[in-house]
Design a protein around this motif. Sequence first.
Motif, PDB file in Angstrom:
ATOM      1  N   ASN A  26      41.264  51.067  38.411  1.00 18.31           N
ATOM      2  CA  ASN A  26      40.143  50.962  39.087  1.00 18.31           C
ATOM      3  C   ASN A  26      38.711  51.086  37.975  1.00 18.31           C
ATOM      4  OD1 ASN A  26      38.760  53.049  36.627  1.00 18.31           O
ATOM      5  ND2 ASN A  26      41.552  54.390  36.897  1.00 18.31           N
ATOM      6  N   HIS A  27      37.152  50.941  38.589  1.00 17.86           N
ATOM      7  CA  HIS A  27      36.331  50.338  38.638  1.00 17.86           C
ATOM      8  C   HIS A  27      35.904  51.025  37.301  1.00 17.86           C
ATOM      9  CE1 HIS A  27      34.204  53.847  40.333  1.00 17.86           C
ATOM     10  NE2 HIS A  27      33.220  53.527  39.785  1.00 17.86           N
ATOM     11  N   THR A  79      43.493  55.903  41.039  1.00 18.23           N
ATOM     12  CA  THR A  79      42.628  56.259  41.705  1.00 18.23           C
ATOM     13  C   THR A  79      43.049  58.019  41.690  1.00 18.23           C
ATOM     14  OG1 THR A  79      42.937  56.239  43.960  1.00 18.23           O
ATOM     15  CG2 THR A  79      41.772  54.224  42.791  1.00 18.23           C
ATOM     16  N   HIS A  84      35.829  59.597  42.517  1.00 16.57           N
ATOM     17  CA  HIS A  84      34.922  58.420  42.562  1.00 16.57           C
ATOM     18  C   HIS A  84      35.587  57.577  42.131  1.00 16.57           C
ATOM     19  CE1 HIS A  84      35.170  59.439  38.818  1.00 16.57           C
ATOM     20  NE2 HIS A  84      34.000  58.688  37.732  1.00 16.57           N
ATOM     21  N   LEU A  86      37.074  54.147  42.100  1.00 14.33           N
ATOM     22  CA  LEU A  86      38.012  52.706  43.465  1.00 14.33           C
ATOM     23  C   LEU A  86      37.921  52.270  43.259  1.00 14.33           C
ATOM     24  CD1 LEU A  86      33.573  51.729  43.842  1.00 14.33           C
ATOM     25  CD2 LEU A  86      34.949  53.339  45.257  1.00 14.33           C
ATOM     26  N   CYS A  88      40.707  49.055  42.189  1.00 14.86           N
ATOM     27  CA  CYS A  88      40.326  47.947  41.505  1.00 14.86           C
ATOM     28  C   CYS A  88      41.874  46.758  41.107  1.00 14.86           C
ATOM     29  CB  CYS A  88      39.596  47.313  40.265  1.00 14.86           C
ATOM     30  SG  CYS A  88      38.988  46.059  39.626  1.00 14.86           S
ATOM     31  N   PHE A 143      37.975  43.501  45.158  1.00 15.89           N
ATOM     32  CA  PHE A 143      37.860  45.297  45.834  1.00 15.89           C
ATOM     33  C   PHE A 143      37.870  45.118  46.972  1.00 15.89           C
ATOM     34  CE2 PHE A 143      35.346  45.180  42.018  1.00 15.89           C
ATOM     35  CZ  PHE A 143      35.634  46.190  41.443  1.00 15.89           C
ATOM     36  N   CYS A 144      38.320  45.812  47.601  1.00 12.65           N
ATOM     37  CA  CYS A 144      38.788  46.486  49.308  1.00 12.65           C
ATOM     38  C   CYS A 144      37.856  46.081  50.034  1.00 12.65           C
ATOM     39  CB  CYS A 144      39.223  47.811  48.972  1.00 12.65           C
ATOM     40  SG  CYS A 144      40.197  47.721  51.014  1.00 12.65           S
ATOM     41  N   GLU A 147      31.204  46.655  50.195  1.00  8.38           N
ATOM     42  CA  GLU A 147      30.911  49.181  49.442  1.00  8.38           C
ATOM     43  C   GLU A 147      31.554  49.324  48.353  1.00  8.38           C
ATOM     44  OE1 GLU A 147      30.834  48.502  53.856  1.00  8.38           O
ATOM     45  OE2 GLU A 147      32.380  48.634  52.742  1.00  8.38           O
ATOM     46  N   ASP A 148      32.334  48.896  47.938  1.00  8.51           N
ATOM     47  CA  ASP A 148      33.102  48.801  46.861  1.00  8.51           C
ATOM     48  C   ASP A 148      33.034  47.582  46.109  1.00  8.51           C
ATOM     49  OD1 ASP A 148      34.405  51.129  48.046  1.00  8.51           O
ATOM     50  OD2 ASP A 148      36.226  50.707  47.700  1.00  8.51           O
TER      51      ASP A 148
END
Length: 534
Positions: A26-27, A79, A84, A86, A88, A143-144, A147-148
């Motif tokens: 994840n981010h 996730t 929250h 994201l 990755c 990222f998908c 926005e992400d």
Amino acid sequence: MTTKIDAPKKQRSRRKPARIWHLVTNHQNMLYMLAAGMVMGPAGFRGKHYSDPLNVYPGWIPLFRDKVKVPADALNHATSERKHLLPCIASFDLSELSGPVRMLSKDGRMRDVASPAARKRKDDIALLVRAPLPPTLLLSINFCSSEDRQAFESAANDVSNVDLSSQRVEVEESLFSSDTEVSWPAKLLLEAGSDIIPAFGQALGGVLAMLYHTANRSDLGLAAFRLVTGAARDKIDLVQNDPILAALPRWVYGGEISEQADTRARLFWGVVQSLVIAQTHERSQTPIDVSLTYLENQLDLLQETEFRPRLERLIADMRGFLGLGGGTVTELLERHKGSLSRSLLLFCLREHCTDLLEFSHPLLKDAEYLLAGILFGVRDTWLQLPKELRDPDLSAYVAFRMADAEHRKQGDNLVMDAPPRPKPLRELFTSPSGEWNSMTKEVAVELASKCNWNDCIQTRITLAEGDLPESFERKGLQVVIPGRVKAVEEVDEVKFLHRLGQWPPIAPEIESEVREKLALATEKTEQTVNGHLN
């Protein structure tokens, strides 16, 4: 080489085709690993890890096969802990990595293979590599959605220890097309592993960074940095003249300090080791308290009775800092002489590496400052260093050294190609002979002019032959000289090198330009020498 976020893909050697594998995370975990300069297991996050596939096989990094859909369970796992987070996917190129790894099949069966280059079977879905890995193997962070990606970049900008300028951050929606038929994790057939805190690697990273930045301050600093980074061992006597610094290479490569070593060396490196060990536990003591506890325990063990009163006074003054007492900096430095005492006093005087780099005092000797830098690097570790201390070439080199140190400690046989050794500016301007050639002097004059180091520049005026005037006319900021003259700008090398070692450093864009010009000057010099030899 610095690469912008949307830069084209890096060129690769034709002899080593890319071997791409993917880490699902994840981010937030990705940001932490970039800050740490290590791709590592949850233990290295010290309680700040969000559950993801790294939790499944302790001490191993699961990397999913390229061009095969990752298990949906793995993406969901990454996730699952917080809303929250994201998803990755970090893509790694393992073409530069060799050594034993493990291959994982869809049904959970595992087999040992000689290297990531081993032939894959049809049902193989993942590779398990011993942690840690350096981010230099990262090909891209994916990222998908845009926005992400923007949220990730924004989160990186909010922290002081993550620099994305050398990373490719991309939107690759196809990577997130998952396979719902493959369960993750499959049967756990791997024996219990060990996921350890990479405390020594992190401390080593902090020390290497501080040695790099303090190398610009003195010939001793440069000699120490060159020594621990495998450069030619010129001026090694400068390092060996100090009994504490003489043990630096041994510590850097994971060795223990001999019991027969100088008392000051044993005490200093004992403090360093205590700080490293303390980072493997939940922190109940501050680094200064850890140091004081160690030194107090050594009082009764000292065989040199004449040294005990000095150590007692040092401990008392170090404790005085905690109570806002003990006298002024000058008084303390005058009361405590020697590289052990003064480096430990500086350790109490300032909190972070940048604080030390901004500090100077006329009583401080080069060795004392250098040893203080080592203590600060161990305390801050690479993780806490801000962006201004993370030169791209330095970051790549340190990441390799940290990972290599941890694998050596664990007895792993993973082998990675080492990045080029970073060179401080002082090394580029000086030479083993100590002589500056004309091109180096020209670059120095140009740098001094851009940085307004006017005290480093002097102008030599050669008057025309004939009768010399008894006096010169001055008009404001101009001097009027009869006849023809020749004016040459010269650099005061001593003052210039002193300026080079001051903090803050020169602007990155100016430094990059200077390095390019010095590289060109070196290339021309080598061509001239080779031409004469031929």
